[in-house]
Design a protein around this motif. Structure first.
Motif, PDB file in Angstrom:
ATOM      1  N   GLU A 220       0.826  -1.207   0.000  1.00 22.28           N
ATOM      2  CA  GLU A 220       0.000   0.000   0.000  1.00 22.28           C
ATOM      3  C   GLU A 220       0.856   1.252   0.000  1.00 22.28           C
ATOM      4  O   GLU A 220       2.029   1.224   0.388  1.00 22.28           O
ATOM      5  N   ARG A 221       0.250   2.331  -0.435  1.00 18.87           N
ATOM      6  CA  ARG A 221       0.696   3.691  -0.154  1.00 18.87           C
ATOM      7  C   ARG A 221      -0.563   4.461   0.244  1.00 18.87           C
ATOM      8  O   ARG A 221      -1.604   4.334  -0.409  1.00 18.87           O
TER       9      ARG A 221
ATOM     10  N   SER B  50      -2.356   3.754   2.644  1.00 22.71           N
ATOM     11  CA  SER B  50      -3.262   2.650   3.017  1.00 22.71           C
ATOM     12  C   SER B  50      -3.864   1.899   1.822  1.00 22.71           C
ATOM     13  O   SER B  50      -4.427   0.830   1.986  1.00 22.71           O
ATOM     14  N   LYS B  51      -3.760   2.446   0.608  1.00 20.35           N
ATOM     15  CA  LYS B  51      -4.462   1.863  -0.541  1.00 20.35           C
ATOM     16  C   LYS B  51      -3.560   0.991  -1.418  1.00 20.35           C
ATOM     17  O   LYS B  51      -2.356   1.235  -1.522  1.00 20.35           O
ATOM     18  N   ARG B  52      -4.200   0.028  -2.112  1.00 20.09           N
ATOM     19  CA  ARG B  52      -3.481  -0.833  -3.046  1.00 20.09           C
ATOM     20  C   ARG B  52      -2.755   0.022  -4.088  1.00 20.09           C
ATOM     21  O   ARG B  52      -3.278   1.052  -4.532  1.00 20.09           O
ATOM     22  N   ILE B  53      -1.563  -0.407  -4.466  1.00 18.41           N
ATOM     23  CA  ILE B  53      -0.748   0.351  -5.417  1.00 18.41           C
ATOM     24  C   ILE B  53      -1.152  -0.063  -6.842  1.00 18.41           C
ATOM     25  O   ILE B  53      -1.390  -1.243  -7.115  1.00 18.41           O
TER      26      ILE B  53
ATOM     27  N   GLY C  14      -3.617  -5.428  -1.972  1.00 16.79           N
ATOM     28  CA  GLY C  14      -3.298  -4.270  -1.128  1.00 16.79           C
ATOM     29  C   GLY C  14      -2.632  -4.716   0.156  1.00 16.79           C
ATOM     30  O   GLY C  14      -1.805  -5.628   0.146  1.00 16.79           O
ATOM     31  N   ASN C  15      -2.983  -4.061   1.263  1.00 19.60           N
ATOM     32  CA  ASN C  15      -2.371  -4.413   2.547  1.00 19.60           C
ATOM     33  C   ASN C  15      -3.410  -4.814   3.589  1.00 19.60           C
ATOM     34  O   ASN C  15      -3.178  -4.701   4.777  1.00 19.60           O
ATOM     35  N   SER C  16      -4.600  -5.272   3.123  1.00 24.94           N
ATOM     36  CA  SER C  16      -5.567  -5.845   4.057  1.00 24.94           C
ATOM     37  C   SER C  16      -5.244  -7.325   4.205  1.00 24.94           C
ATOM     38  O   SER C  16      -5.277  -8.065   3.220  1.00 24.94           O
TER      39      SER C  16
ATOM     40  N   THR D 102       5.240  -1.663   2.065  1.00 24.13           N
ATOM     41  CA  THR D 102       4.267  -0.882   2.832  1.00 24.13           C
ATOM     42  C   THR D 102       4.982   0.329   3.412  1.00 24.13           C
ATOM     43  O   THR D 102       6.207   0.443   3.348  1.00 24.13           O
TER      44      THR D 102
ATOM     45  N   ARG E 278     -10.212   5.976   5.886  1.00 18.44           N
ATOM     46  CA  ARG E 278      -9.902   5.568   4.504  1.00 18.44           C
ATOM     47  C   ARG E 278     -10.694   4.337   4.063  1.00 18.44           C
ATOM     48  O   ARG E 278     -10.432   3.772   2.999  1.00 18.44           O
TER      49      ARG E 278
END
Lengths: 240, 240
Positions: free
Chosen positions: B71-72, B74-77, B83-85, B103, B211
């Motif tokens: 993520e950047r 918090s969101k998928r790149i 993403g980072n969930s 991350t 977010r």
């Protein structure tokens, strides 16, 4: 008002404090000594980083007008008038004098935040007065514990947490806390009922006991014995 | 055993960790995602600092053998698979794959401590297994919370405090705590009964809610859902 506290005594980014009120805390024992000395009539305090600087600075002023104070490894420095036990700083020794002070952690901390606007000297001795002054100034607050030789200091953070608790309870405006200031407040809520015991848990407290300064723990744990608010400005600490 | 925890995610002095077991923690969400991915069958994880590095690294391996995650803000790149969930990292997506992950806080942390000997990936998901492994290894322990964009992180420190609590209670040898590790333990004792609430008090938790990632808070608060102990060695995370 936003209240932040920095847990490691490294030079903070200037954006963290240039517009904020800064409170420097070194309970064992530099800021306790400073508050004690000023409450006993010292005219001003010049915190310096090194022993060499202290001797150099002493030459600038007339004999008899200054006191050299401080410690290395907790002990009085050779050639100095006083050590770093606040109880040494009584009126008959410091009244009307300039104090040149050098200690391991506390005096460095003032230089880290020296570009700040309002830099206050905090300790348990004057914690109520400091809280009152922060509420009056009504700007964001940056608490700077001086730490323990570069490490996190339990006792400084308990005192920072007490300041947060007092402002949160006494202030009339909404207070925003960072993760760190929430943590400091929780630490105070847990350990604040017995400050001497908190000192005994801390690395620096144990070290002072080992070095023969156990009496200083009880001395530094006294709350609200004065209402002075010393301020650091242009390299010098004076009473507001 | 001495247990220390570093509160600010700056590069620590190497003497603090070169001979110690290091546990890296980034609860929201990098280390939670790592532990989840490995528990779902990912072969290994390569944490990289930048998006550019992630794309470069992806070219090295055959198509289909890797997953790009991270993520950047918090969101998928863009151009990434995940993403980072942590909940995205299910077996049908990650089993048998190499995960290249970047991350904001967590992946940097591994590089700060990369010269350490045993570097473990900690989260609430595997906290019991991490405690058990630390007791087995029986060396001094250095806990490294990844922080929140350079700041102290409440949620990482609560998890670090839980690790300290578990080792202190389960370990059979005497444990020495620094001022910082005592503080982390107190924080856990106060907030550990309701970890989701601790996330909600934290800056990063609030940011994730804003977010649109509120579900991740409940997801990352689950304790001991796996007993894997991923280790970071030579730039790669694998299961011990």
């Amino acid at each position: 008002m936003l209240i932040d506290i920095q847990f490691l005594p490294s030079p903070p980014h200037s954006y963290l404090f240039s517009d904020r009120v800064v409170v420097v805390i070194d309970i064992l024992r530099a800021t306790s000594t400073m508050v004690q000395a000023m409450s006993q009539g010292a005219l001003e305090i010049i915190p310096v980083a090194t022993v060499e600087e202290a001797f150099q600075m002493a030459k600038v002023f007339p004999r008899g007008s200054i006191i050299l104070g401080g410690e290395r490894e907790s002990k009085r420095i050779q050639g100095f008038d006083l050590g770093n036990s606040p109880k040494e700083y009584v009126a008959e020794k410091v009244k009307g004098k300039k104090l040149i002070l050098t200690t391991t952690n506390g005096t460095k901390a003032f230089h880290f935040v020296s570009s700040g606007k309002d830099i206050l000297v905090g300790s348990f001795f004057n914690i109520g007065a400091i809280a009152k002054r922060c509420i009056e100034l009504d700007r964001d607050l940056f608490i700077f514990p001086s730490g323990d030789e570069g490490n996190f200091s339990l006792e400084d953070t308990v005192c920072g947490g007490m300041l947060i608790e007092l402002i949160t309870k006494k202030g009339k405006k909404p207070i925003a806390l960072t993760d760190a200031s929430q943590c400091a407040q929780i630490l105070y809520q847990r350990l604040g009922a017995n400050i001497i015991e908190a000192f005994r848990l801390s690395h620096h407290g144990k070290e002072l006991i080992n070095r023969g300064f156990e009496e200083d723990l009880a001395y530094c744990a006294r709350i609200d014995i004065t209402d002075i608010v010393p301020e650091f400005k242009d390299g010098v600490i004076r009473i507001h």
